[in-house]
Design a protein around this motif. Sequence first.
Motif, PDB file in Angstrom:
ATOM      1  N   HIS A  49      -3.100  -0.819  -7.800  1.00  0.00           N
ATOM      2  CA  HIS A  49      -4.073   0.423  -7.234  1.00  0.00           C
ATOM      3  C   HIS A  49      -5.426   0.010  -7.823  1.00  0.00           C
ATOM      4  O   HIS A  49      -6.385  -0.002  -6.930  1.00  0.00           O
ATOM      5  CB  HIS A  49      -3.525   1.751  -7.702  1.00  0.00           C
ATOM      6  N   ALA A  76      -7.014  -2.681  -5.819  1.00  0.00           N
ATOM      7  CA  ALA A  76      -7.549  -2.176  -4.432  1.00  0.00           C
ATOM      8  C   ALA A  76      -8.657  -1.232  -4.659  1.00  0.00           C
ATOM      9  O   ALA A  76      -9.597  -1.501  -3.847  1.00  0.00           O
ATOM     10  CB  ALA A  76      -6.434  -1.389  -3.726  1.00  0.00           C
ATOM     11  N   ARG A 110     -11.719  -3.657  -4.897  1.00  0.00           N
ATOM     12  CA  ARG A 110     -11.933  -4.115  -3.623  1.00  0.00           C
ATOM     13  C   ARG A 110     -12.698  -3.372  -2.784  1.00  0.00           C
ATOM     14  O   ARG A 110     -14.024  -3.591  -2.505  1.00  0.00           O
ATOM     15  CB  ARG A 110     -10.780  -4.748  -2.954  1.00  0.00           C
ATOM     16  N   ILE A 140      -4.650   4.859  -0.300  1.00  0.00           N
ATOM     17  CA  ILE A 140      -5.492   3.661   0.095  1.00  0.00           C
ATOM     18  C   ILE A 140      -4.446   2.952   1.168  1.00  0.00           C
ATOM     19  O   ILE A 140      -3.423   3.067   1.112  1.00  0.00           O
ATOM     20  CB  ILE A 140      -5.672   2.371  -0.902  1.00  0.00           C
ATOM     21  N   ALA A 189      -0.481  -8.299  -0.968  1.00  0.00           N
ATOM     22  CA  ALA A 189      -1.388  -7.841  -1.384  1.00  0.00           C
ATOM     23  C   ALA A 189      -2.571  -8.745  -1.764  1.00  0.00           C
ATOM     24  O   ALA A 189      -3.498  -8.314  -1.327  1.00  0.00           O
ATOM     25  CB  ALA A 189      -1.005  -7.115  -2.858  1.00  0.00           C
ATOM     26  N   LEU A 231       0.826  -1.186  -0.180  1.00  0.00           N
ATOM     27  CA  LEU A 231      -0.112   0.017   0.174  1.00  0.00           C
ATOM     28  C   LEU A 231       0.927   1.156  -0.023  1.00  0.00           C
ATOM     29  O   LEU A 231       0.553   2.190  -0.430  1.00  0.00           O
ATOM     30  CB  LEU A 231      -0.878   0.031   1.257  1.00  0.00           C
ATOM     31  N   ASP A 290      -4.226  -9.108   1.608  1.00  0.00           N
ATOM     32  CA  ASP A 290      -5.180  -8.040   1.768  1.00  0.00           C
ATOM     33  C   ASP A 290      -6.373  -7.816   0.941  1.00  0.00           C
ATOM     34  O   ASP A 290      -7.611  -7.622   1.224  1.00  0.00           O
ATOM     35  CB  ASP A 290      -4.325  -6.744   2.095  1.00  0.00           C
ATOM     36  N   LEU A 291      -6.357  -8.043  -0.326  1.00  0.00           N
ATOM     37  CA  LEU A 291      -7.332  -7.936  -1.375  1.00  0.00           C
ATOM     38  C   LEU A 291      -8.249  -9.097  -1.081  1.00  0.00           C
ATOM     39  O   LEU A 291      -9.653  -8.823  -1.444  1.00  0.00           O
ATOM     40  CB  LEU A 291      -6.633  -8.125  -2.764  1.00  0.00           C
ATOM     41  N   LEU A 303      -9.404  -2.587   3.575  1.00  0.00           N
ATOM     42  CA  LEU A 303      -8.928  -1.556   2.625  1.00  0.00           C
ATOM     43  C   LEU A 303      -9.896  -0.659   2.657  1.00  0.00           C
ATOM     44  O   LEU A 303     -11.122  -0.591   2.588  1.00  0.00           O
ATOM     45  CB  LEU A 303      -8.820  -2.144   1.211  1.00  0.00           C
TER      46      LEU A 303
END
Length: 197
Positions: A68, A71, A74, A147, A124, A13, A127-128, A136
């Motif tokens: 990006h 994210a 998401r 983000i 990533a 991030l 988290d995604l 997020l």
Amino acid sequence: MSPFRSGNGAAWLDLLSTLEGRYRAQQFNTIGTTGQLRAWLRANDLEPRAAVTVADVERVAEARECLHRLAVARIEDCTPAAADVRLLNRLLDGDQGLRVTGPDLRPRRPVNVDDALARLARQAVVDLSGHGAGTLRACGDDTCSSIFLDTTGRRRWCTDLSCGNRARVRAHRRRESGPAAQAPGSRGTSSSPLRRR
């Protein structure tokens, strides 16, 4: 003090924040040279053993924009573009395996930039996919494109010291100047955190 923005909750991030002014006409890439990219990787414990090349700088920029977009998808609960999913999988293919060294169990340095990118991609994916330590969120400051990972459920800005203060000052100035100057529904945050695209 590092010249790079950090504090978004994960190195991948923080990578997204290396493009300043993302939604503006003028943008600034803080990792646009081989030296800058190596410095950013070093600051995030990802400095590769191999040399950083111009091609690496270009691949990292492509990966950053892909991450990006993923994210944003998401956050907006949209299906990610198939091309972005393919690129994420290609990034993961660069993984040289994680090994630790010494009694402090530090991860070994990445072999090359592709190995470093694979480590960022692995972060990533966690988290995604919603399996990370937080949610997020897009920064609530209209002028920021960061983000971040919200682990509290209450965080509104990527950093309270800059974006949070800026938003509070703007809200205070609107209140002080009276109701005529205040836009309907404006409370110092954007109505849609990613509307700036």
